[in-house]
Design a protein around this motif. Structure first.
Motif, short mmCIF file in Angstrom:
data_model
loop_
_atom_site.label_atom_id
_atom_site.label_comp_id
_atom_site.label_asym_id
_atom_site.label_seq_id
_atom_site.Cartn_x
_atom_site.Cartn_y
_atom_site.Cartn_z
N PHE A 271 22.35 -4.39 7.27
CA PHE A 271 23.49 -4.71 8.11
C PHE A 271 24.62 -5.18 7.19
CE2 PHE A 271 21.87 -5.23 12.65
CZ PHE A 271 20.80 -4.39 12.44
N ARG A 272 25.67 -4.39 7.09
CA ARG A 272 26.74 -4.68 6.15
C ARG A 272 27.64 -5.80 6.66
NH1 ARG A 272 29.61 0.88 5.56
NH2 ARG A 272 29.37 0.74 7.82
N GLN A 273 28.03 -6.68 5.73
CA GLN A 273 28.92 -7.81 6.05
C GLN A 273 28.44 -8.56 7.30
OE1 GLN A 273 32.96 -5.89 4.05
NE2 GLN A 273 33.05 -6.64 6.15
N ALA A 274 27.15 -8.85 7.31
CA ALA A 274 26.54 -9.46 8.49
C ALA A 274 26.76 -10.96 8.57
CB ALA A 274 25.04 -9.16 8.50
N VAL A 275 26.88 -11.63 7.41
CA VAL A 275 26.91 -13.09 7.37
C VAL A 275 27.88 -13.52 6.27
CG1 VAL A 275 25.54 -15.18 6.95
CG2 VAL A 275 24.51 -13.25 8.16
N VAL A 276 28.52 -14.67 6.49
CA VAL A 276 29.27 -15.33 5.42
C VAL A 276 28.58 -16.65 5.13
CG1 VAL A 276 31.46 -16.37 4.74
CG2 VAL A 276 31.45 -14.25 6.07
N TYR A 277 28.19 -16.87 3.88
CA TYR A 277 27.58 -18.14 3.50
C TYR A 277 27.94 -18.47 2.06
CZ TYR A 277 23.69 -15.84 0.95
OH TYR A 277 22.92 -15.11 0.06
N LYS A 278 28.05 -19.76 1.82
CA LYS A 278 28.44 -20.26 0.50
C LYS A 278 29.69 -19.53 -0.02
CE LYS A 278 23.99 -22.10 -0.95
NZ LYS A 278 22.88 -22.05 -1.93
N GLY A 279 30.60 -19.24 0.89
CA GLY A 279 31.88 -18.67 0.51
C GLY A 279 31.88 -17.20 0.17
N ARG A 280 30.80 -16.48 0.49
CA ARG A 280 30.80 -15.05 0.19
C ARG A 280 30.15 -14.26 1.31
NH1 ARG A 280 26.01 -13.06 -1.89
NH2 ARG A 280 24.41 -14.57 -2.46
N SER A 281 30.45 -12.99 1.34
CA SER A 281 29.92 -12.10 2.36
C SER A 281 28.53 -11.61 1.98
CB SER A 281 30.86 -10.90 2.54
OG SER A 281 30.34 -10.00 3.51
N ARG A 282 27.67 -11.50 2.98
CA ARG A 282 26.30 -11.04 2.73
C ARG A 282 26.00 -9.79 3.53
NH1 ARG A 282 20.64 -14.23 4.29
NH2 ARG A 282 20.57 -12.93 6.15
N ASP A 283 25.49 -8.78 2.83
CA ASP A 283 24.85 -7.65 3.48
C ASP A 283 23.38 -8.04 3.67
OD1 ASP A 283 27.24 -6.33 3.19
OD2 ASP A 283 26.57 -5.07 1.53
N THR A 284 22.87 -7.89 4.88
CA THR A 284 21.52 -8.38 5.19
C THR A 284 20.53 -7.22 5.31
OG1 THR A 284 22.37 -10.32 6.35
CG2 THR A 284 20.11 -9.66 6.85
N ASN B 43 3.30 -12.61 20.01
CA ASN B 43 4.54 -11.90 19.76
C ASN B 43 4.28 -10.43 19.41
OD1 ASN B 43 7.12 -13.73 19.71
ND2 ASN B 43 5.48 -14.97 18.82
N ARG B 44 5.32 -9.62 19.59
CA ARG B 44 5.24 -8.19 19.33
C ARG B 44 5.84 -7.80 18.00
NH1 ARG B 44 8.91 -5.95 22.30
NH2 ARG B 44 7.93 -3.90 22.45
N ARG B 45 6.70 -8.68 17.46
CA ARG B 45 7.50 -8.31 16.29
C ARG B 45 7.78 -9.56 15.45
NH1 ARG B 45 11.62 -4.56 14.57
NH2 ARG B 45 13.44 -5.65 13.72
N TYR B 46 7.62 -9.40 14.14
CA TYR B 46 7.83 -10.49 13.18
C TYR B 46 8.85 -9.99 12.16
CZ TYR B 46 6.27 -14.21 9.88
OH TYR B 46 6.17 -15.29 9.04
N GLU B 47 9.95 -10.71 12.00
CA GLU B 47 11.06 -10.23 11.18
C GLU B 47 11.22 -11.01 9.88
OE1 GLU B 47 14.00 -8.53 14.71
OE2 GLU B 47 14.40 -10.51 13.84
N TRP B 48 11.69 -10.30 8.88
CA TRP B 48 12.02 -10.88 7.57
C TRP B 48 13.40 -10.33 7.21
CZ3 TRP B 48 8.48 -13.01 3.59
CH2 TRP B 48 9.04 -13.10 2.31
N LYS B 49 14.35 -11.21 6.96
CA LYS B 49 15.70 -10.78 6.61
C LYS B 49 16.13 -11.52 5.34
CE LYS B 49 16.69 -10.32 11.50
NZ LYS B 49 17.35 -10.98 12.65
N CYS B 50 16.90 -10.85 4.53
CA CYS B 50 17.36 -11.48 3.29
C CYS B 50 18.65 -10.83 2.81
CB CYS B 50 16.29 -11.38 2.19
SG CYS B 50 15.89 -9.69 1.68
N ASP B 51 19.33 -11.51 1.90
CA ASP B 51 20.49 -10.94 1.25
C ASP B 51 20.07 -9.65 0.57
OD1 ASP B 51 22.59 -10.40 -0.73
OD2 ASP B 51 23.32 -12.42 -0.31
#
Length: 205
Positions: free
Chosen positions: A153-166, A124-132
């Motif tokens: 990335f603002r408001q990228a995901v909704v989980y456990k009933g809340r919005s997540r910036d990633t 692979n060329r790229r290895y990613e790590w993403k988090c709240d």
């Protein structure tokens, strides 16, 4: 495929082998430790087993059990996900460890084993790590392990009933070539004293 290290190994997650061990490891976990996970905490053994069965059947994410290299006991889970083979990109995620992994080389070796597999074996060329973006321990871990912060990335995901910036982090192949020796030097048993404390810090990035 099983990935073998000095202190641990990563083996494909299997409910029969790992579910009960992992549930017992997580019994004393602070519920707050699950805040930034998409699932959990689990109060019932059967509910956790059902999740493990579902996770083990998935190919993307592909889940691994983190197994103690000495005792053979399962201590956590991790996955490789969003596997974009055409572009040589893959992400690490769903990282959850027992408290017994803290202050041991295992958590660092897990990432070393995955990086070696992702870059050296899969090409692979790229290895990613993403988090709240609020997950400060995860952000610190990414920086310590040599990942580069690329933005939020603002408001990228909704989980456990809340919005997540990633928050996005990455390591690319030429950076891995520079970092690999640093991981191997840090993981060398000579880098740890009799109490298990590191003599030198991890030099990557």
């Amino acid at each position: 495929m099983t990935l073998e290290g000095r202190y641990c190994r990563l083996e494909p997650l299997d409910a029969g082998r790992h579910a009960d061990q992992l549930f017992e490891e997580y019994v004393d976990t602070d519920p707050a430790d699950w805040t930034y996970m998409s699932v959990g905490p689990f109060s019932a053994r059967e509910a956790y087993r059902e999740w493990v069965e579902s996770a083990a059947a998935s190919t993307d994410p592909r889940f691994y059990a983190v197994v103690n290299g000495v005792s053979g006991g399962a201590l956590g889970t991790v996955s490789l996900m969003r596997q974009d083979l055409a572009n040589g990109v893959i992400e690490v995620g769903n990282i959850m460890y027992s408290k017994r992994v803290q202050r041991t080389p295992i958590s660092t070796e897990v990432q070393y084993l995955l990086m070696r597999y992702v870059f050296d074996e899969l090409g692979n060329r790229r290895y990613e790590w993403k988090c709240d973006n609020l997950n400060k321990p995860s952000r610190r871990a990414a920086a310590r392990l040599g990942f580069t912060y690329e933005g939020t990335f603002r408001q990228a995901v909704v989980y456990k009933g809340r919005s997540r910036d990633t928050a996005w982090f990455s390591m690319i192949d030429n950076e891995w070539l520079r970092n690999r020796d640093g991981f191997e030097e840090w993981l060398d048993p000579a880098n740890f004293d009799d109490s298990g404390s590191q003599r030198g810090s991890l030099k990557v990035g």
